[in-house]
Design an enzyme around this catalytic site. Structure first.
Site, short mmCIF file in Angstrom:
data_model
loop_
_atom_site.label_atom_id
_atom_site.label_comp_id
_atom_site.label_asym_id
_atom_site.label_seq_id
_atom_site.Cartn_x
_atom_site.Cartn_y
_atom_site.Cartn_z
N TYR A 118 -5.29 -11.45 -20.43
CA TYR A 118 -4.74 -10.27 -19.74
C TYR A 118 -3.74 -9.48 -20.58
CZ TYR A 118 -6.42 -12.25 -15.27
OH TYR A 118 -7.20 -12.73 -14.25
N TYR A 124 2.27 -5.25 -8.51
CA TYR A 124 1.29 -5.01 -7.43
C TYR A 124 1.78 -5.62 -6.13
CZ TYR A 124 -3.09 -6.06 -4.82
OH TYR A 124 -4.06 -6.21 -3.85
N THR A 153 -1.85 -7.53 0.87
CA THR A 153 -2.49 -8.58 0.07
C THR A 153 -1.82 -9.93 0.29
OG1 THR A 153 -2.88 -9.35 -2.20
CG2 THR A 153 -0.99 -7.93 -1.89
N ASP A 165 0.60 -16.23 -12.95
CA ASP A 165 -0.40 -16.46 -11.89
C ASP A 165 0.24 -16.92 -10.59
OD1 ASP A 165 -2.90 -16.52 -10.80
OD2 ASP A 165 -3.72 -17.97 -12.23
N ASP A 185 -13.22 8.63 -0.43
CA ASP A 185 -13.07 7.86 -1.67
C ASP A 185 -13.37 8.77 -2.85
OD1 ASP A 185 -13.29 5.69 -3.76
OD2 ASP A 185 -13.25 4.39 -2.01
N PHE A 209 -15.14 -2.25 -2.28
CA PHE A 209 -15.80 -3.48 -1.83
C PHE A 209 -15.63 -3.70 -0.32
CE2 PHE A 209 -14.73 -8.23 -1.51
CZ PHE A 209 -16.00 -8.60 -1.12
N LEU A 260 -7.26 1.54 2.69
CA LEU A 260 -7.70 0.52 1.73
C LEU A 260 -7.45 0.94 0.29
CD1 LEU A 260 -11.03 0.19 3.59
CD2 LEU A 260 -9.87 -1.88 2.91
#
Ligand code: NAD
Ligand code: UGA
Length: 360
Positions: free
Chosen positions: A304, A159, A117, A310, A32, A11, A74
């Site tokens: 999930y 992550y 992030t 969250d 990629d 993206f 990325l």
């Protein structure tokens, strides 16, 4: 400058590649394991594309590093459902494989722009101390805010933890070996080419694509745990504008810096996001026969699986990007939603009509 763009088919990568090609200042090598989004840009012929898996291709990766002036990384698994379903794969790709790229940059003295992030900030201090974070709008600052993760059993954090550890290693290489890095912490970018619609592709993408799917395929809009948590959205063109400024790095102002890229003014709860998208669809895109999706609440475990927790609230402080590279975002939430939804609606309607679709 010769730029090696790793993860260029994703993206952010495809939108960044398009902008860099339009600017015409640099020579781009795009790497990629997928190219569809790059094809969509109409710029594919103007780049050198290498279909390449960074896992297990170290020699070639090192050779490519040597051959370029700037490495932009990325590559990642960047989708929360994967943090829950495939935590080891997420760790291995987002930390172990990415570390190799950083170490080639140390060895060959190349500058690296590393995508991290906003999730590294984790949860807010308010939430950590059992308070209601909706009452404490505390922006996250790159060099001052603590990074607070949930418990290990909530493996969603693998992550953020992998990305945070990579940031810390880059910082340490900067201190000990003079590595020239810039770290970017994106705050929820949206725009054309984000993810895929779940009715057209296997998997569980990020929230925008789920909600978009509801308007086009009639699936329910699912609010995870009631959709009470917040996100602040940034349009991809604004984000790319900031990334390009970081790449240009006037007078080395971005050397060994961490940047938040985000739009504090565009903060909403996920429930509000759903309502705003419903209103936008009805106002600009609805046609006779389009489904009216129902809005339902589901538990995070149902959506999930076990191990999800969250981020409650993520407000970016963007003072540094403003001061060092003169950047502020321009697009407000309504125009972001309109532009991104338009992309999906036009693509979908063309597909239904059997017409060749070209992005406008
Ligand atoms: P994306 O998933 O669209 O792009 C990642 C790209 O990496 C994909 O094209 C994928 O094919 C490629 N890739 C994955 N494994 C690979 C491998 N083994 N070898 C080569 N390529 C591989 O994600 P994105 O939204 O474009 O995000 C890009 C980066 O920015 C990621 O590091 C992500 O963690 C970070 N980020 C993005 C956002 C956002 O708002 N989009 C927010 C925070 C962080
Ligand atoms: C994502 C990913 O971690 C990364 O791509 C990136 O680090 C970060 O966004 C970012 O873009 O900055 P997150 O915002 O949690 O993290 O991912 P989304 O799938 O977009 O979820 C946002 C919120 O919507 C969460 O509260 C989630 O529980 C909720 N959600 C998701 C729903 O209510 N319904 C859905 O159908 C999907």
């Amino acid at each position: 400058m010769k730029i090696l763009l790793l993860g260029a088919g994703g993206f952010i990568g495809a939108n960044l590649t398009e902008r860099l090609v339009n600017d015409g200042k640099h020579e781009i090598t795009a790497l990629d394991i997928q190219r569809e989004k790059l094809d969509e840009t109409g710029k594919f012929e103007e780049i050198r594309f290498i279909n390449f898996d960074i896992r297990g291709n170290e020699k070639e990766l090192e050779r490519l590093t040597v051959d370029h002036d700037l490495i932009i990384d990325l590559v990642a698994m960047a989708n929360p459902s994967l943090y829950v379903s495939n935590p080891i794969d997420v760790f291995k790709l987002n930390f172990t494989e990415n570390l190799k790229i950083a170490e080639f940059c140390v060895k060959h003295r190349k500058r690296i722009v590393q995508f991290s992030t906003c999730e590294v900030y984790g949860i807010t201090a308010a939430r950590a101390f059992g308070k209601d974070s909706s009452k404490y709008p505390t922006p996250f600052m790159e060099d001052d805010s603590p990074l607070i993760m949930g418990p290990v059993k909530s493996h969603r954090w693998i992550y953020a933890c992998a990305k945070q550890l990579l940031e810390r290693v880059l910082h340490a290489y900067g201190l000990e070996e003079g590595l020239n890095y810039t770290i970017i912490r994106p705050f929820n970018f949206i725009g054309p080419r984000i993810d895929y619609l779940p009715s057209e592709h296997t998997g569980n993408p990020r929230v925008f694509s789920h909600f978009m799917n509801a308007f086009l395929y009639g699936t329910p809009i699912k609010l995870v745990d009631g959709g009470l948590n917040y996100r602040a959205y940034t349009y991809i063109d604004d984000a790319v504008d900031c990334i390009v400024r970081v790449i240009e790095n006037p007078d080395g102002v971005c050397d060994r810096q961490i940047f938040n890229i985000g739009t504090p003014e565009n903060e909403v709860t996920i429930k509000e996001l759903a309502n705003r998208m419903c209103a936008t669809f009805d106002k600009y895109f609805r046609q006779p026969g389009d489904p009216y999706p129902e809005i339902v609440s589901v538990s995070s475990e149902e959506f999930y699986g076990k191990g999800y927790e969250d981020c409650d609230r993520r407000i970016p402080d963007v003072t540094k990007a403003q001061k060092l590279v003169g950047w502020r975002s321009k697009y407000d939430l309504d125009s972001i939603l309109f532009r991104t939804m338009k992309y999906f609606v036009e693509k979908h309607r063309a597909k239904q009509a059997g017409i060749q679709w070209v992005a406008t």
